[in-house]
Motif scaffolding. Structure first.
Motif, PDB file in Angstrom:
ATOM      1  N   SER A  19       0.839  -1.197   0.000  1.00  0.00           N
ATOM      2  CA  SER A  19       0.000   0.000   0.000  1.00  0.00           C
ATOM      3  C   SER A  19       0.876   1.251   0.000  1.00  0.00           C
ATOM      4  O   SER A  19       2.071   1.191   0.249  1.00  0.00           O
ATOM      5  CB  SER A  19      -0.935  -0.005   1.210  1.00  0.00           C
ATOM      6  OG  SER A  19      -0.183   0.052   2.419  1.00  0.00           O
ATOM      7  N   ILE A  20       0.256   2.385  -0.282  1.00  0.00           N
ATOM      8  CA  ILE A  20       0.976   3.654  -0.368  1.00  0.00           C
ATOM      9  C   ILE A  20       0.646   4.512   0.846  1.00  0.00           C
ATOM     10  O   ILE A  20      -0.517   4.740   1.168  1.00  0.00           O
ATOM     11  CB  ILE A  20       0.606   4.401  -1.661  1.00  0.00           C
ATOM     12  CG1 ILE A  20       1.018   3.581  -2.882  1.00  0.00           C
ATOM     13  CG2 ILE A  20       1.270   5.773  -1.692  1.00  0.00           C
ATOM     14  CD1 ILE A  20       2.488   3.268  -2.966  1.00  0.00           C
ATOM     15  N   ASP A  21       1.691   4.974   1.500  1.00  0.00           N
ATOM     16  CA  ASP A  21       1.550   5.851   2.656  1.00  0.00           C
ATOM     17  C   ASP A  21       1.295   7.270   2.164  1.00  0.00           C
ATOM     18  O   ASP A  21       2.039   7.788   1.331  1.00  0.00           O
ATOM     19  CB  ASP A  21       2.833   5.784   3.486  1.00  0.00           C
ATOM     20  CG  ASP A  21       2.729   6.554   4.786  1.00  0.00           C
ATOM     21  OD1 ASP A  21       1.594   6.807   5.226  1.00  0.00           O
ATOM     22  OD2 ASP A  21       3.780   6.897   5.352  1.00  0.00           O
ATOM     23  N   LEU A  22       0.239   7.888   2.672  1.00  0.00           N
ATOM     24  CA  LEU A  22      -0.020   9.284   2.342  1.00  0.00           C
ATOM     25  C   LEU A  22       0.879  10.149   3.216  1.00  0.00           C
ATOM     26  O   LEU A  22       0.595  10.380   4.386  1.00  0.00           O
ATOM     27  CB  LEU A  22      -1.494   9.621   2.558  1.00  0.00           C
ATOM     28  CG  LEU A  22      -2.440   9.032   1.516  1.00  0.00           C
ATOM     29  CD1 LEU A  22      -3.889   9.223   1.918  1.00  0.00           C
ATOM     30  CD2 LEU A  22      -2.179   9.631   0.151  1.00  0.00           C
ATOM     31  N   ASP A  23       1.972  10.597   2.657  1.00  0.00           N
ATOM     32  CA  ASP A  23       3.000  11.307   3.409  1.00  0.00           C
ATOM     33  C   ASP A  23       2.476  12.620   3.984  1.00  0.00           C
ATOM     34  O   ASP A  23       1.515  13.213   3.491  1.00  0.00           O
ATOM     35  CB  ASP A  23       4.199  11.612   2.506  1.00  0.00           C
ATOM     36  CG  ASP A  23       4.946  10.351   2.122  1.00  0.00           C
ATOM     37  OD1 ASP A  23       4.913   9.394   2.906  1.00  0.00           O
ATOM     38  OD2 ASP A  23       5.547  10.336   1.031  1.00  0.00           O
ATOM     39  N   GLY A  24       3.151  13.083   5.009  1.00  0.00           N
ATOM     40  CA  GLY A  24       2.827  14.379   5.590  1.00  0.00           C
ATOM     41  C   GLY A  24       1.654  14.287   6.532  1.00  0.00           C
ATOM     42  O   GLY A  24       1.380  13.265   7.153  1.00  0.00           O
ATOM     43  N   ASP A  25       0.914  15.393   6.647  1.00  0.00           N
ATOM     44  CA  ASP A  25      -0.235  15.427   7.540  1.00  0.00           C
ATOM     45  C   ASP A  25      -1.282  14.418   7.095  1.00  0.00           C
ATOM     46  O   ASP A  25      -1.410  14.098   5.915  1.00  0.00           O
ATOM     47  CB  ASP A  25      -0.868  16.825   7.547  1.00  0.00           C
ATOM     48  CG  ASP A  25       0.065  17.881   8.110  1.00  0.00           C
ATOM     49  OD1 ASP A  25       0.945  17.497   8.918  1.00  0.00           O
ATOM     50  OD2 ASP A  25      -0.077  19.052   7.735  1.00  0.00           O
ATOM     51  N   ASP A  26      -2.048  13.917   8.059  1.00  0.00           N
ATOM     52  CA  ASP A  26      -3.153  13.036   7.702  1.00  0.00           C
ATOM     53  C   ASP A  26      -4.102  13.782   6.767  1.00  0.00           C
ATOM     54  O   ASP A  26      -4.391  14.969   6.953  1.00  0.00           O
ATOM     55  CB  ASP A  26      -3.905  12.596   8.955  1.00  0.00           C
ATOM     56  CG  ASP A  26      -3.043  11.755   9.873  1.00  0.00           C
ATOM     57  OD1 ASP A  26      -3.276  11.806  11.090  1.00  0.00           O
ATOM     58  OD2 ASP A  26      -2.136  11.065   9.377  1.00  0.00           O
ATOM     59  N   LYS A  27      -4.604  13.075   5.765  1.00  0.00           N
ATOM     60  CA  LYS A  27      -5.341  13.742   4.701  1.00  0.00           C
ATOM     61  C   LYS A  27      -6.853  13.596   4.866  1.00  0.00           C
ATOM     62  O   LYS A  27      -7.358  12.530   5.205  1.00  0.00           O
ATOM     63  CB  LYS A  27      -4.928  13.171   3.342  1.00  0.00           C
ATOM     64  CG  LYS A  27      -3.414  13.140   3.122  1.00  0.00           C
ATOM     65  CD  LYS A  27      -2.757  14.499   3.289  1.00  0.00           C
ATOM     66  CE  LYS A  27      -1.254  14.391   3.120  1.00  0.00           C
ATOM     67  NZ  LYS A  27      -0.556  15.617   3.498  1.00  0.00           N
TER      68      LYS A  27
END
Length: 348
Positions: A110-118
């Protein structure tokens, strides 16, 4: 049928790369990317558009080309991961993980949504069309608020159990959306489990790979069944959910928590012969199989044929080809598999 969850995405592994077209960044910290105005097609998934046409798109395109689709997700929970699968109908493999260059990749693919939670994002993808005229390819995409499962879109879904987007691409108007084929894979080898978890004791039908127990919690959701060599039951298979703790405590080694569920897998020693196994070429050839009641099959010998149904409704046959007896580092089993994979997400 006893499914692992009320909603499954019968999803299994050849990995493909996709070119991601990134557009200009938004000033909104929760808006990862803005949309591409040149995208001809678009899907939207949010808490309010259940049972609408916004969540899916059907496309007729040229074979061996690219189609640009804008994908927009808005959740009422934080979105931390993206899961995507690709299903080439003519391959008969069912949905497979679709890997692409975006953010950081987790161990499960899976792909991690980098940075702040979206809370929301918009990406534009170039999706591969089928390579051959008359074929169909389908992409499924969803988001989770933690570690999910490629075969279960409901698990930790950021929006709702049935929230996923669907992109179906046909190479030509007369492309065949029916799936009647069988997937075969041969000479699978599983090793007798070692207490340190380093042996490849578990098989995933999803990626058709042997997995080490020590690979851990990120990939445990992929395991379907494992091999062990019991003192009285000798060569045996057991579902991941029903694997004997007195052989190896897989939950402890893989560092699984109480909330982590493992796959169920049902076996039955078959009366079918080797020639029956060889004759299986299409879906209807497996119609005789019904879900067995046991999550273990014991005392296996060379030449045995085993019927199975997994926790996602996929059914098939296993042919044992060679057993090296023993529960130590030299113990192993080799076998062939024929399976009919479900094609569409199962909607609960």
């Amino acid at each position: 049928m006893n499914m692992k969850n009320t909603l499954k995405n019968s999803l299994r592994l050849g990995v493909t790369a996709v070119t991601l077209f990134l557009t200009s960044c938004s000033d909104n910290a929760n808006d990862i990317l803005t949309g591409d105005q040149d995208a001809k097609y678009e899907i939207k998934v949010n808490p309010t558009n259940t049972n609408t046409t916004e969540r899916s798109v059907d496309i007729i395109a040229n074979a061996n080309s690219l189609v640009k689709v804008q994908v927009n997700f808005t959740g009422d929970k934080k979105m931390r991961r993206i899961y995507m699968t690709k299903n080439v109908y003519s391959d008969h493999s069912g949905p497979q993980p679709y890997e692409y260059s975006l953010g950081s990749k987790k161990s499960d693919g899976s792909i991690d949504l980098d940075g702040d939670d979206k809370d929301t994002f918009t990406y534009t993808f170039d999706f591969d069309t089928p390579k051959e005229v008359g074929d169909v390819v389908q992409y499924i995409i969803w988001t989770t608020n933690d570690r999910g499962d490629f075969r279960d879109v409901a698990k930790r879904n950021s929006i709702a159990d049935d929230a996923f987007g669907t992109i179906t691409i046909k190479a030509g108007a007369n492309a065949d959306t029916t799936v009647n084929g069988i997937k075969s894979f041969s000479t699978i080898l599983l090793e007798a489990p070692l207490g340190n978890g380093k042996s490849k004791a578990f098989l995933s039908l999803f990626d058709r790979k042997a997995h080490k127990i020590e690979d851990g919690v990120e990939v445990a959701a992929l395991w379907d069944f494992g091999y062990y060599y019991g003192k009285t039951h000798k060569a045996s298979f057991a579902s991941a959910d029903n694997y004997p703790k007195d052989v190896v405590d897989i939950r402890s080694i893989a560092k699984l928590g109480n909330e982590d569920t493992l796959n169920k897998f049902y076996f039955k020693l078959s009366s079918k012969s080797n020639s029956d196994f060889e004759s299986v070429t299409k879906k209807s050839d497996l119609d005789f199989i019904t879900q067995p009641t046991s999550e273990r099959v014991k005392n296996l010998v060379d030449g045995d044929i085993v019927e199975f149904v997994d926790g996602y409704g996929n059914k098939g046959l296993i042919r044992v080809t060679k057993i090296v007896h023993g529960d130590g580092k030299d113990g192993e089993i080799k076998f062939d598999v024929k399976v009919q994979f479900n094609n569409e997400p199962i909607k609960g």
